[in-house]
Design a protein around this motif. Structure first.
Motif, short mmCIF file in Angstrom:
data_model
loop_
_atom_site.label_atom_id
_atom_site.label_comp_id
_atom_site.label_asym_id
_atom_site.label_seq_id
_atom_site.Cartn_x
_atom_site.Cartn_y
_atom_site.Cartn_z
N GLN A 1 6.49 -6.08 0.33
CA GLN A 1 6.50 -4.85 1.10
C GLN A 1 5.11 -4.25 1.11
OE1 GLN A 1 9.82 -2.30 0.44
NE2 GLN A 1 8.88 -0.52 1.41
N PHE A 2 4.57 -4.10 2.31
CA PHE A 2 3.23 -3.52 2.45
C PHE A 2 3.32 -2.01 2.26
CE2 PHE A 2 -0.29 -1.66 4.86
CZ PHE A 2 -1.35 -2.33 4.29
N GLY A 3 2.36 -1.46 1.55
CA GLY A 3 2.33 -0.02 1.32
C GLY A 3 1.69 0.29 -0.01
N SER A 4 1.42 1.56 -0.23
CA SER A 4 0.80 2.01 -1.47
C SER A 4 1.74 2.93 -2.22
CB SER A 4 -0.51 2.76 -1.17
OG SER A 4 -1.45 1.90 -0.56
N ASN B 1 5.19 5.93 2.53
CA ASN B 1 6.04 6.25 3.68
C ASN B 1 7.23 7.13 3.29
OD1 ASN B 1 7.74 4.54 2.29
ND2 ASN B 1 7.88 2.98 3.89
N GLY B 2 7.23 7.59 2.02
CA GLY B 2 8.29 8.48 1.56
C GLY B 2 9.48 7.77 0.92
N GLN B 3 9.48 6.45 0.94
CA GLN B 3 10.59 5.68 0.37
C GLN B 3 10.51 5.67 -1.15
OE1 GLN B 3 10.51 1.56 1.50
NE2 GLN B 3 12.27 1.01 0.23
#
Length: 311
Positions: free
Chosen positions: A80-83, A100-102
């Motif tokens: 999963q791409f993201g920081s 993304n708030g997840q």
């Protein structure tokens, strides 16, 4: 609620992260890997790796990382791409918030966020990175046989880099902005006794010089007089330290004075049970791809054993 809790979440995708993903994937733990802002880690900006076992002709860093990712995907690893913007490891399951708030919940957490070399921050340094500018003598020293190189820094890291480079280079020039080095006495003494090492004190790098292909020299500025001088060289090694990517865990996990996550002896277990750290984020000493792979394996096996113990 349980169905939303992952058994294993891995943060980071360098050699340590990918290795822990491969091992936990093969163990059918269905790990989730958070790729971060730079999937593949520092090796994505390394042109040639000649000291990773199994590749006698060498291999480009991006290709090696691509192969590791492909191998992990083969075992069902989810990426999963993201920081990660926020972490709470004060209670189980551990909570991770993405940009993304997840929210992601995890029974075990493997931290493989790595460390970044500190750079001078000048444009020419970026321009010639990988073409004569490096932050790792162990990685790149071999390419500078019979060359004149400069090492920028004044601590133990700079001394270690300079001493290592004398195995290959014809001359190593240590540049430091102060009157005296801040390295330990024993390291400074070793450097001063080496005939290949010379020093230039009270100097800072004004510019790294080169042509369209590679580094050809360095321009220094005297901090006392402001005088600019140019010196021919084939390479510039920046040795002003590393910064582990561990700020998210400050105050939650035990760290050393430099911000590296502390792990127990002969283990990747941190001060919080179920949280493991591997690779450069906990390795102040070696910082090599092959050692990161080793600790990534350790973290995966220890995470698997921990999960067995709580079931």
């Amino acid at each position: 609620m349980d169905k939303d809790i992952r058994d294993v979440v891995i943060i980071g995708t360098g050699p340590a992260g990918y290795t822990s993903a491969i091992y936990t994937g093969r163990a059918n733990l269905k790990p989730l890997v958070i790729e971060g802002p730079q999937p593949g880690g520092q090796l994505m900006i390394t042109t040639d790796i000649e000291n990773f076992p199994g590749f006698p002709e060498g291999i480009p860093g991006p290709e090696l990382m691509g192969r590791m990712r492909e191998q992990a995907a083969r075992f069902g690893v989810e990426f999963q791409f993201g920081s990660i913007t926020e972490v709470d490891v004060s209670r189980s399951p551990f909570s991770l918030m993405l940009d993304n708030g997840q929210e992601i919940l995890a029974r075990t957490l493997i931290i493989a966020t790595g460390a970044n070399a500190k750079w001078l921050g000048i444009e020419s340094e970026e321009k010639y990175r990988g073409r004569g500018v490096s932050a790792c003598a162990t990685c790149d020293g071999f390419f500078f046989r019979n060359c004149r190189v400069f090492v920028v820094g004044g601590g133990d890291t700079a001394m270690e880099e300079a001493l290592y480079l004398t195995k290959f280079a014809s001359e190593v020039v240590l540049v430091h902005r102060r009157e005296e080095f801040r390295a330990s006495k024993i390291m400074s003494l070793r450097a001063s006794k080496n005939e290949k090492i010379t020093t230039m004190l009270n100097q800072v790098v004004d510019e790294i010089l080169g042509d369209d292909m590679k580094v050809t020299g360095i321009r220094l500025k005297n901090v006392k007089t402001g005088e600019l001088t140019e010196h021919a060289c084939d390479g510039v090694f920046i040795a002003i330290g590393h910064e582990p990517n561990a700020k998210l865990f400050k105050g939650q996990l035990d760290m050393d004075d430099y911000g590296y996550i502390l792990t127990k002896d002969h283990s990747t277990e941190t001060s919080v049970k179920g949280v493991f750290a591997c690779g450069d984020v906990q390795d102040f000493t070696y910082r090599q791809a092959v050692t990161a792979v080793g600790t990534g394996c350790m973290a995966a096996i220890e995470a698997e054993r921990f999960l067995e113990s709580i079931r």
